[in-house]
Scaffold this active site. Structure first.
Site, PDB file in Angstrom:
ATOM      1  CB  VAL A   1       8.244   4.252   1.317  1.00 48.98           C
ATOM      2  CG1 VAL A   1       9.564   4.604   0.888  1.00 48.98           C
ATOM      3  CG2 VAL A   1       8.558   3.410   2.551  1.00 48.98           C
TER       4      VAL A   1
ATOM      5  N   GLY B   1       3.165   3.861  -6.263  1.00 47.99           N
ATOM      6  CA  GLY B   1       3.005   3.661  -4.885  1.00 47.99           C
ATOM      7  C   GLY B   1       3.072   5.076  -4.057  1.00 47.99           C
ATOM      8  CB  VAL B   2       2.025   8.276  -3.322  1.00 45.44           C
ATOM      9  CG1 VAL B   2       3.077   8.642  -4.490  1.00 45.44           C
ATOM     10  CG2 VAL B   2       0.667   8.044  -4.382  1.00 45.44           C
ATOM     11  N   GLY B   3       2.318   5.440  -0.895  1.00 42.74           N
ATOM     12  CA  GLY B   3       1.822   5.065   0.505  1.00 42.74           C
ATOM     13  C   GLY B   3       2.863   5.672   1.353  1.00 42.74           C
TER      14      GLY B   3
ATOM     15  CE  LYS C   1      10.142 -10.742   7.091  1.00 47.26           C
ATOM     16  NZ  LYS C   1      10.641  -9.375   6.838  1.00 47.26           N
TER      17      LYS C   1
HETATM   18  P1  NAD Z   1       2.295   1.057   1.915  1.00 46.91           P
HETATM   19  O1  NAD Z   1       1.183  -0.209   1.907  1.00 46.91           O
HETATM   20  O2  NAD Z   1       2.163   2.159   2.859  1.00 46.91           O
HETATM   21  O3  NAD Z   1       2.304   1.734   0.298  1.00 46.91           O
HETATM   22  C1  NAD Z   1       2.078   1.127  -0.793  1.00 46.91           C
HETATM   23  C2  NAD Z   1       1.133   1.779  -1.794  1.00 46.91           C
HETATM   24  O4  NAD Z   1       1.409   1.063  -3.108  1.00 46.91           O
HETATM   25  C3  NAD Z   1      -0.410   1.942  -1.244  1.00 46.91           C
HETATM   26  O5  NAD Z   1      -0.610   3.105  -1.284  1.00 46.91           O
HETATM   27  C4  NAD Z   1      -0.926   1.272  -2.125  1.00 46.91           C
HETATM   28  O6  NAD Z   1      -2.242   1.472  -2.459  1.00 46.91           O
HETATM   29  C5  NAD Z   1      -0.052   1.066  -3.482  1.00 46.91           C
HETATM   30  N1  NAD Z   1      -0.198   0.159  -4.401  1.00 46.91           N
HETATM   31  C6  NAD Z   1      -0.373  -1.113  -4.240  1.00 46.91           C
HETATM   32  N2  NAD Z   1      -0.482  -1.849  -5.533  1.00 46.91           N
HETATM   33  C7  NAD Z   1      -0.220  -0.864  -6.315  1.00 46.91           C
HETATM   34  C8  NAD Z   1      -0.190  -0.886  -7.856  1.00 46.91           C
HETATM   35  N3  NAD Z   1      -0.268  -2.061  -8.624  1.00 46.91           N
HETATM   36  N4  NAD Z   1       0.164   0.246  -8.591  1.00 46.91           N
HETATM   37  C9  NAD Z   1       0.435   1.210  -7.699  1.00 46.91           C
HETATM   38  N5  NAD Z   1       0.254   1.460  -6.445  1.00 46.91           N
HETATM   39  C10 NAD Z   1      -0.065   0.414  -5.923  1.00 46.91           C
HETATM   40  O7  NAD Z   1       3.692   0.482   2.027  1.00 46.91           O
HETATM   41  P2  NAD Z   1       5.080   1.250   2.418  1.00 46.91           P
HETATM   42  O8  NAD Z   1       5.436   1.209   3.628  1.00 46.91           O
HETATM   43  O9  NAD Z   1       5.072   2.453   1.637  1.00 46.91           O
HETATM   44  O10 NAD Z   1       6.072   0.242   1.291  1.00 46.91           O
HETATM   45  C11 NAD Z   1       6.209   0.276   0.021  1.00 46.91           C
HETATM   46  C12 NAD Z   1       7.149  -0.699  -0.541  1.00 46.91           C
HETATM   47  O11 NAD Z   1       8.545  -0.538   0.182  1.00 46.91           O
HETATM   48  C13 NAD Z   1       7.111  -2.237  -0.233  1.00 46.91           C
HETATM   49  O12 NAD Z   1       7.504  -3.057  -1.331  1.00 46.91           O
HETATM   50  C14 NAD Z   1       7.657  -2.729   1.001  1.00 46.91           C
HETATM   51  O13 NAD Z   1       7.967  -3.850   1.119  1.00 46.91           O
HETATM   52  C15 NAD Z   1       9.026  -1.701   0.629  1.00 46.91           C
HETATM   53  N6  NAD Z   1       9.715  -1.240   2.092  1.00 46.91           N
HETATM   54  C16 NAD Z   1       9.060  -0.632   2.677  1.00 46.91           C
HETATM   55  C17 NAD Z   1       9.834  -0.028   4.010  1.00 46.91           C
HETATM   56  C18 NAD Z   1       9.225   0.933   5.154  1.00 46.91           C
HETATM   57  O14 NAD Z   1       9.986   1.424   5.820  1.00 46.91           O
HETATM   58  N7  NAD Z   1       8.116   1.008   5.073  1.00 46.91           N
HETATM   59  C19 NAD Z   1      11.133  -0.439   4.065  1.00 46.91           C
HETATM   60  C20 NAD Z   1      11.867  -1.532   3.092  1.00 46.91           C
HETATM   61  C21 NAD Z   1      10.983  -1.909   2.007  1.00 46.91           C
END
Ligand code: NAD
Length: 350
Positions: free
Chosen positions: A189, A185-187, A80
């Site tokens: 992923v 969290g509906v971002g 990293k």
């Molecule tokens: P993202 O930022 O696109 O989505 C996260 C969502 O969570 C956002 O909509 C945000 O508004 C919401 N959020 C933040 N704080 C919150 C809370 N307290 N309560 C409810 N919702 C909340 O991120 P992502 O890429 O979807 O990743 C989500 C998680 O998965 C992270 O922890 C990331 O480290 C992990 N992850 C992601 C990937 C990937 O491929 N993107 C791979 C491995 C792990």
């Protein structure tokens, strides 16, 4: 601040501090292990309060990448890098070129990818000074379209596959129709996971602090909204943390209604002992780095030249890995996270 005595040092092979005067680059590249392959891991840019915090983040995350890739059976080590600075204020082409040069000097032992604070466009600039960054190219998507380096679809598919494995293990059923799932969290992923679960007939409860994302899930999936402070306690079968780490702690674990915790977020256990707290409560926990490996599988495929079918097959193997972890944890009376660590360590250290 010392590298060797940092609690997350864990025998790192190499830790490099990088500085370049003209661009103002201050960065740390941590290579935990190259035993299984080049140390691949994201390039994070963050305004750390101090150098010790940056070092600890790099060490902790690099070690996590070794474990994640080893458990997923990938020919990769773990690394990293962190750039100390505010990505909105301090990021310049000169700084990114200097970071590329620092990576290049390691001769391919470390390979960088996107992480928080860096985007595909930044990696493309670094690629002008190093051959050792990945996640730059458009490639065939899992759904047949073309997409950028975004690993979220593969991560979501892996989490969905993992939920299926957990449901099979805990409830002895294949079918997800009517299964109640709470997604925190509906971002990137979480939204894709909701799509897959909705198509499989699950009933969704969702929470998000960003109103547009929450409203999209309510509209598209008829999901039930839950306030962010209660989503872990929703009356569901599965709780899927897909926002933040450290959501499983002394306060939330006693309030869980779900029999299964399975989601994408990294570092879900506030402390290692919370794995045992979940086991003692009879909650089946899908270890975070096992279930969320779809993203690294996708990034690795770009290096191996694997096509979308190859990625899908590897991501779907996450289900079998989890089933093996669940069965071993049950037969030995151990927390699932501990069993995952042991499996990863067996592959890492032989
Ligand atoms: P993202 O930022 O696109 O989505 C996260 C969502 O969570 C956002 O909509 C945000 O508004 C919401 N959020 C933040 N704080 C919150 C809370 N307290 N309560 C409810 N919702 C909340 O991120 P992502 O890429 O979807 O990743 C989500 C998680 O998965 C992270 O922890 C990331 O480290 C992990 N992850 C992601 C990937 C990937 O491929 N993107 C791979 C491995 C792990």
């Amino acid at each position: 601040m010392s590298v060797f005595t940092d609690p997350d040092f864990d025998g790192h092979e190499q830790v490099v501090h990088c500085h370049e005067r003209a661009s103002g680059l201050h960065a740390i590249i941590a290579i935990h292990s190259t035993r299984l392959g080049p140390a691949l891991g994201g390039i994070r840019m963050y305004p750390y309060a101090d150098e010790a915090g940056a070092l600890n983040d790099a060490l902790r995350l690099a070690r996590g990448m070794s474990y994640k890739s080893a458990l997923a059976g990938l020919p990769l080590g773990g690394g990293k890098s962190v750039i100390l600075g505010d990505p909105r204020r301090d990021k310049t082409p000169a700084l990114l070129h200097a970071m590329g040069e620092a990576i290049e000097r390691l001769g391919g032992r470390y390979v960088g990818a996107e992480d928080s604070g860096t985007a595909v466009a930044d990696l493309q600039l670094m690629a002008q000074t190093t051959a050792h960054v990945t996640g730059l190219q458009d490639k065939p998507g899992l759904d047949g379209g073309v997409r950028s380096g975004d690993p979220s679809p593969a991560t979501a598919l892996g989490v969905f596959t993992g939920i299926r494995a957990a449901v099979r293990h805990r409830f002895g059923r294949e079918d997800l129709a009517g299964l109640r799932v709470a997604i925190q969290g509906v971002g990137s992923v979480g939204h894709r996971l909701a799509q897959l679960l909705h198509a499989a007939g699950a009933t969704l409860f969702v929470s998000d602090v960003w109103a547009p994302n929450l409203e999209r899930a309510l509209r598209e999936f008829g999901a039930e909204p839950v306030t962010p402070d209660r989503i872990h306690a929703a009356p569901v079968d599965v709780y899927a943390p897909c926002a933040l780490g450290a959501v499983l702690d002394d306060v939330t674990i006693p309030q869980l209604c779900a029999a299964i915790v399975a989601g994408a977020a990294n570092n879900q256990l506030a402390q290692a002992r919370h794995g045992e707290a979940l086991r003692a409560r009879g909650v089946l926990y899908a270890p975070d780095y096992a279930i969320n490996a779809g993203g690294i599988i996708d990034v690795c495929a770009e290096r191996l030249g694997e096509d979308a079918a190859g990625v899908r097959a590897r991501v779907e193997r996450i289900g079998a890995t989890l089933t093996a972890i669940f069965e071993q944890a049950e037969s030995e009376g151990l927390p699932t996270q501990l069993v995952a660590d042991r499996l990863a360590e067996r592959r890492l250290y032989g």
